[in-house]
Design an enzyme around this catalytic site. Sequence first.
Site, short mmCIF file in Angstrom:
data_model
loop_
_atom_site.label_atom_id
_atom_site.label_comp_id
_atom_site.label_asym_id
_atom_site.label_seq_id
_atom_site.Cartn_x
_atom_site.Cartn_y
_atom_site.Cartn_z
N LYS A 259 0.85 -1.20 0.00
CA LYS A 259 0.00 0.00 0.00
C LYS A 259 0.88 1.25 0.00
O LYS A 259 2.03 1.19 0.43
CB LYS A 259 -0.86 0.02 1.27
CG LYS A 259 -1.96 -0.99 1.31
CD LYS A 259 -2.73 -0.87 2.62
CE LYS A 259 -3.84 -1.91 2.72
NZ LYS A 259 -4.92 -1.77 1.74
N ARG A 333 -10.03 -11.69 1.93
CA ARG A 333 -10.87 -12.75 1.33
C ARG A 333 -10.17 -14.09 1.40
O ARG A 333 -10.82 -15.13 1.40
CB ARG A 333 -11.26 -12.35 -0.11
CG ARG A 333 -10.11 -12.24 -1.06
CD ARG A 333 -10.46 -11.43 -2.31
NE ARG A 333 -10.51 -10.00 -2.04
CZ ARG A 333 -10.81 -9.07 -2.93
NH1 ARG A 333 -11.11 -9.41 -4.17
NH2 ARG A 333 -10.84 -7.79 -2.61
N1 BES Z 1 -8.02 -3.88 4.33
C1 BES Z 1 -8.22 -3.48 2.99
C2 BES Z 1 -9.54 -2.78 2.76
C3 BES Z 1 -9.77 -1.47 3.48
C4 BES Z 1 -9.58 -0.28 2.79
C5 BES Z 1 -10.23 -1.43 4.76
C6 BES Z 1 -9.82 0.91 3.41
C7 BES Z 1 -10.46 -0.23 5.39
C8 BES Z 1 -10.27 0.94 4.72
C9 BES Z 1 -8.18 -4.69 2.05
O1 BES Z 1 -7.42 -5.77 2.46
C10 BES Z 1 -7.63 -4.22 0.75
O2 BES Z 1 -6.52 -3.81 0.75
N2 BES Z 1 -8.44 -4.28 -0.28
C11 BES Z 1 -8.04 -3.87 -1.58
C12 BES Z 1 -8.40 -4.97 -2.52
C13 BES Z 1 -7.84 -4.84 -3.89
C14 BES Z 1 -6.35 -4.99 -3.91
C15 BES Z 1 -8.47 -5.91 -4.76
C16 BES Z 1 -8.81 -2.60 -1.91
O3 BES Z 1 -9.96 -2.49 -1.54
O4 BES Z 1 -8.22 -1.71 -2.50
ZN ZN Z 2 -5.36 -5.61 1.86
#
Ligand code: BES
Ligand code: ZN
Length: 480
Positions: A259, A333
Amino acid sequence: MNINIHKSSPKKKGCILLPFFEDEVDHQLIATHAGESSELDFNGGFKQKLTLYPVARNKVLLLGLGKRNKSNQAADAFRNLAFKKHKRFGDRLIVLMDHLPEDLLIEAGIGLQMAQYKIGAYKTDQDKASGFFAAKYPVHVVHTSKDATSLFEEGVAIGETRNQMMRLVDMPADRKTPAYLGKYAQQSGKKHGFKVKIHNKSALKKLGCEAILAVGRGSEQPPVMIEMEYKPKGLKSKKPKLGLAGKGITFDTGGLSIKGSNNMHYMKSDMGGAAAVIGAMELASKLKLNIHVVGIVCASENSVDALSIRPGDIIGSYSGKSIEIIDTDAEGRLVLADGLAYLKKKHQPEIMVDLATLTGSCVRTFGYACGGLFSNDDDLANRLMEAGQKVRERVWRLPIWDDYSGDIHSDVADVRNFSGKPINGAIAAAKFLEVFTNEHPSWAHLDIAGVAFGSSEYTKMKAATGYGPRLLLNFMRSIS
Ligand code: BES
Ligand code: ZN
Ligand code: ZN
């Protein structure tokens, strides 16, 4: 809080708290306690506050609860008042509520308890950390309902559990390891009366929970799966068994698909689903609900390391299905794939609900107003929506039509964990989870990414909201 319930006003010296709905201010009642006064600048609007200082009598604090038809937000009015004005409470608080419906006793209990949440638990100067009622602080509540004591105490119990869950979600990941979550669950189970089993790394290997293990591979802190069960003695009649599963990522760096550093620190809250599930177990036991419920928490850290899973890798899972990793940041997931498949196979619950801070897409869709709801069972979906609406922890439904199945198609494995497209991300994630419910006829997924952690008037920075346990409590009541 040392709670005392009375049928009429105790003749004690203390601070009187008088709450009113908007435009339902009873001036006669105010006069009884504060004497006649000229026009008051108070109509009971949400969170309105006015302090009266009658001569030679108890101080009177007026509190506005907002509109009667929005009484599900009243807990926050109590919390706001106690948080901001507790110095005026003095040595004793007398809460007059007999002019209000008995349900409001729950709201009052929740609000007064939650006002004590200590956001500054790691400050060296604990005076500034808030949390102000001593255990013996006397709170007198006046209501003639025969259930007054249990209703107010239920509110306090909900508030306590929410405070604990907020403490966990706000806790930094260097202290909150997967093992720590397990230890919390064990202690809570012992205290409140539910069974807890911790599956450590070697147990997970034996079980074949390859997806949880894959996510945890890059972390020094080994993953665990926490299995909890509450079954009341002499469970009356045949009620559906409920299975809950929670995403417990103690910190989400994104893994190798790392990230950006902007706001990455918020990712300590990526176990908000786990907190909701542990909180629900705690409440079911504390309030002795007549329901059999099993809770699974998949706890892991998603870190960057030479051992981390890579995009392109193909991993196995508890269900036996193979998963192509497209993006290591879609890790929630993966752990839930094992949690759901294990829950279904081992416990065969009639209803399965999972909760997860799963996608940024859900936050972009709903903002911070509600969680996303996905289900293959209309009746279950409606019950969850109603349960959430009642307590202002709302969820709103999105579709999981077959039209979206292409998003999880993989040429090389059974499924892939990300479509690679910046569209319908929350739905695609739900479609992925659906595969691992193994055609369970009554399953719902709640994406709580936008509601588990956020801004509040109690903090200057974002913090845990305590979302989930109360919604689940209400839902459990609706099926028990
Ligand atoms: N933990 C994050 C989702 C999240 C984002 C929670 C903002 C709380 C606030 C999750 O694991 C994630 O990173 N999701 C990605 C998925 C993508 C890479 C398919 C996302 O939502 O960007
Ligand atoms: Zn994630
Ligand atoms: Zn995550």
